[in-house]
Design an enzyme around this catalytic site. Structure first.
Site, short mmCIF file in Angstrom:
data_model
loop_
_atom_site.label_atom_id
_atom_site.label_comp_id
_atom_site.label_asym_id
_atom_site.label_seq_id
_atom_site.Cartn_x
_atom_site.Cartn_y
_atom_site.Cartn_z
CG ASN A 10 -6.30 1.41 15.95
OD1 ASN A 10 -7.49 1.64 16.05
ND2 ASN A 10 -5.81 0.21 16.01
N GLY A 56 -18.20 13.22 17.45
CA GLY A 56 -18.05 13.87 18.75
C GLY A 56 -17.25 13.02 19.72
CB THR A 57 -16.14 13.72 23.17
OG1 THR A 57 -17.39 13.94 23.83
CG2 THR A 57 -15.53 15.03 22.71
N GLY A 58 -16.24 10.70 23.17
CA GLY A 58 -16.76 9.48 23.77
C GLY A 58 -17.73 9.74 24.90
N PRO A 59 -17.26 10.48 25.93
CG PRO A 59 -15.90 11.24 27.62
CD PRO A 59 -15.93 11.02 26.14
N GLY A 90 -20.61 9.42 22.42
CA GLY A 90 -20.47 7.97 22.54
C GLY A 90 -21.35 7.41 23.64
CD GLU A 135 -13.13 -7.60 18.87
OE1 GLU A 135 -13.89 -8.54 18.67
OE2 GLU A 135 -11.95 -7.75 19.26
CB CYS A 159 -5.35 -3.68 18.94
SG CYS A 159 -6.25 -4.34 17.58
CD GLU A 202 -15.57 -5.88 15.69
OE1 GLU A 202 -14.33 -5.76 15.64
OE2 GLU A 202 -16.35 -4.94 15.55
#
Ligand code: TXE
Length: 480
Positions: A149, A203-206, A209, A247, A281, A461
């Site tokens: 975001n 790359g992707t989260g799963p 990440g 977060e 958020c 943070e």
């Protein structure tokens, strides 16, 4: 734009030569590709970071800070390129990227480059007995993962403090908005940052990440993203006793009393509801209005919402750009449908915007939407939508407002509008949120800690807390 990983000071593709498409949400078209990095790429990045750690952590603080200040300067030199990339990746108005995201990214490097020079530690004189002091030292290789975001803003808010105090970094930006992180890697090369100090694996989260989170020699993880993802990460990191900062999501109340400064409140509430297409958020997605003001507010707020231009992010007068991805676009549409099913009334908006212009005819655009008639317990007022949708609920007393405000699993931020100083202090102390704005929104001194309560996350943070988070402390006591 073809994006590459940044490992050991070089821009390289993934080991498996697998790629993901990168889309421009305003046109709905693929406009580049990123490495679909694997565990092997993360291992390569970790090795570079591990090998660079001794020299980087041994540098004098002033020398490390000089690198961060140089990066801050170069972000400013390249700010237009970064703003265009951020808008093309995320769909936000170019004017917003220019005004908020990119300047804040250079501020992050500048703040932490200087704050680390003034970090204090504790020493206690125990008289005849001796001295007790606390030593702060960098931890090692830090794993940093950020969302789509506020891509560069949130990414640099982790990278800068981690590097400032002497850690080296393996970082993964969101696969949905990788472009500004890629330009940042080019900036770090231009700044002469030593190879391996900072590594970016796209790359992707799963896949990529999770490889960062599960890596046995990455002892500290800082994550920003959805609450469910945070829980998945904690499941892996906790039994490995990793230091963790999460977060997560929010469902923030915007509480408006009759005695507020009305014009200031209305102007700010339009911003806190729909800035970045409501994909911050910290947006106030639940608007609680004292009953005496309800009708007037509903009329004026609806007019102001309808007046917002939903358009091509490149046009100067666009207030609401494209939704970041097809998946997020459909998620928001699903919640608008759910609002109707739960008995809500769509006061304005609720529909896709087609034919924004020729360039954006296939883009993912939604009207800013106001829902009324739902109580605080329904799903639309409980679950995070993360789009241009707000729900307005009337209240009578301060106790009603407090009960409603605290009636969700989240506790990230809240906004409170009142001219009654005693009420402001009284309520702020009881609202279950990590950040409370009184008669303002998104105003913050970078020295303060940032983070949520309840399911909005753990850890803090921002400010000097972030510097401490990225260090480990030794409590040393010397007997004389
Ligand atoms: O999150 P996701 P999104 C919240 C916001 C919303 C969400 C939006 O409220 O709920 O984040 O971001 C990676 N192991 N905040 O949808 O899917 C993924 O690739 C390791 C709150 O992107 O959780 C991406 O890089 N990594 C926040 C990142 O995690 C994984 C401010 C986030 O992805 C992973 C901004 C896995 N299993 C957004 N799965 C705040 N509180 O400040 C995904 N990722």
């Amino acid at each position: 734009m073809n994006i590459l990983n940044y490992i050991n000071g070089e821009l390289i593709g993934g080991q498996e030569d697998e790629w993901l498409d990168n889309f421009n949400p305003a046109t709905g078209e693929k406009y580049g590709r990123i490495p679909d990095s694997s565990k092997e790429d993360v291992e390569l990045a970790w090795k570079a970071a591990h090998d660079a750690f001794p020299a980087w952590s041994a540098l004098k603080q002033e020398e490390r800070s000089r690198y961060l200040l140089r990066i801050a300067e170069l972000i400013e030199v390249h700010q237009e390129k970064l703003a265009l990339a951020e808008s093309a990746d995320n769909g936000k108005p170019l004017s917003l990227a220019r005004r908020m995201d990119i300047p804040r990214a250079s501020d992050n490097f500048r703040f932490y480059g200087t704050a680390a020079l003034h970090m204090h530690s504790e020493t206690y004189d125990m008289g005849e007995q001796g001295f007790n002091y606390v030593l702060n030292r960098p931890i090692g290789v830090a794993g940093l993962i950020s969302p789509w975001n506020l891509p560069l803003y949130l990414f640099t808010w982790k990278v800068a403090p981690a590097l400032a105090v002497g850690n080296t970094v393996v970082a993964k930006p969101s696969e949905v908005t990788p472009a500004t992180a890629f330009i940042l890697s080019q900036i770090c090369i231009e700044a002469g940052l030593p190879p391996g100090v900072f590594n970016i694996v796209h790359g992707t989260g799963p896949k990529a990440g999770q490889a960062i989170v599960a890596h046995p020699k990455i002892p500290v993880i800082s994550f920003t993203g959805g609450t469910s993802t945070g829980a998945a990460i904690a499941k892996i990191a906790a039994p490995m006793f990793k230091k963790l900062s999460l977060e997560l999501g929010g469902k923030n109340p915007n509480i408006i009393f009759e005695d507020c400064d009305y014009d200031q409140m209305l102007k700010t509430t339009l911003a806190s509801s729909f800035t970045n297409q409501g994909q911050i958020c910290l947006c106030g997605s639940r608007i609680l209005v004292q009953r005496g003001l309800y009708e007037k507010f509903l009329k004026d707020f609806t007019e102001g919402t309808r007046a917002m231009k939903v358009g091509d992010p490149l046009e100067a007068d666009t207030r609401v750009g494209a939704i970041v991805s097809r998946a997020q676009y459909e998620k928001v549409l699903h919640y608008i449908l759910l609002a109707k099913e739960e008995g809500g009334k769509i006061e304005t908006g609720g529909k896709p915007v087609y034919e924004v212009n020729e360039r954006c005819k296939n883009g993912w655009f939604l009207e800013p939407t106001i829902v009324t008639g739902l109580d605080e317990h329904c799903r639309v007022n409980q679950e995070e939508i993360f789009g241009p949708v707000v729900s307005i609920i009337p209240f009578d007393t301060e106790e009603d407002a407090l009960r409603m405000a605290n009636a969700t699993q989240y506790g990230l931020s809240a906004t409170l509008w009142t001219s009654n100083l005693k009420r402001a202090h009284r309520m702020a102390a009881k609202i279950e949120s990590g950040i409370i704005w009184v008669n303002c929104w998104l105003v913050r001194d970078l020295r303060t800690p940032f983070g949520g309560m309840k399911n909005s996350g753990v850890g803090r943070e921002g400010g000097f807390e972030a510097l401490k988070f990225f260090t480990e402390t030794r409590n040393i006591c010397i007997q004389l």
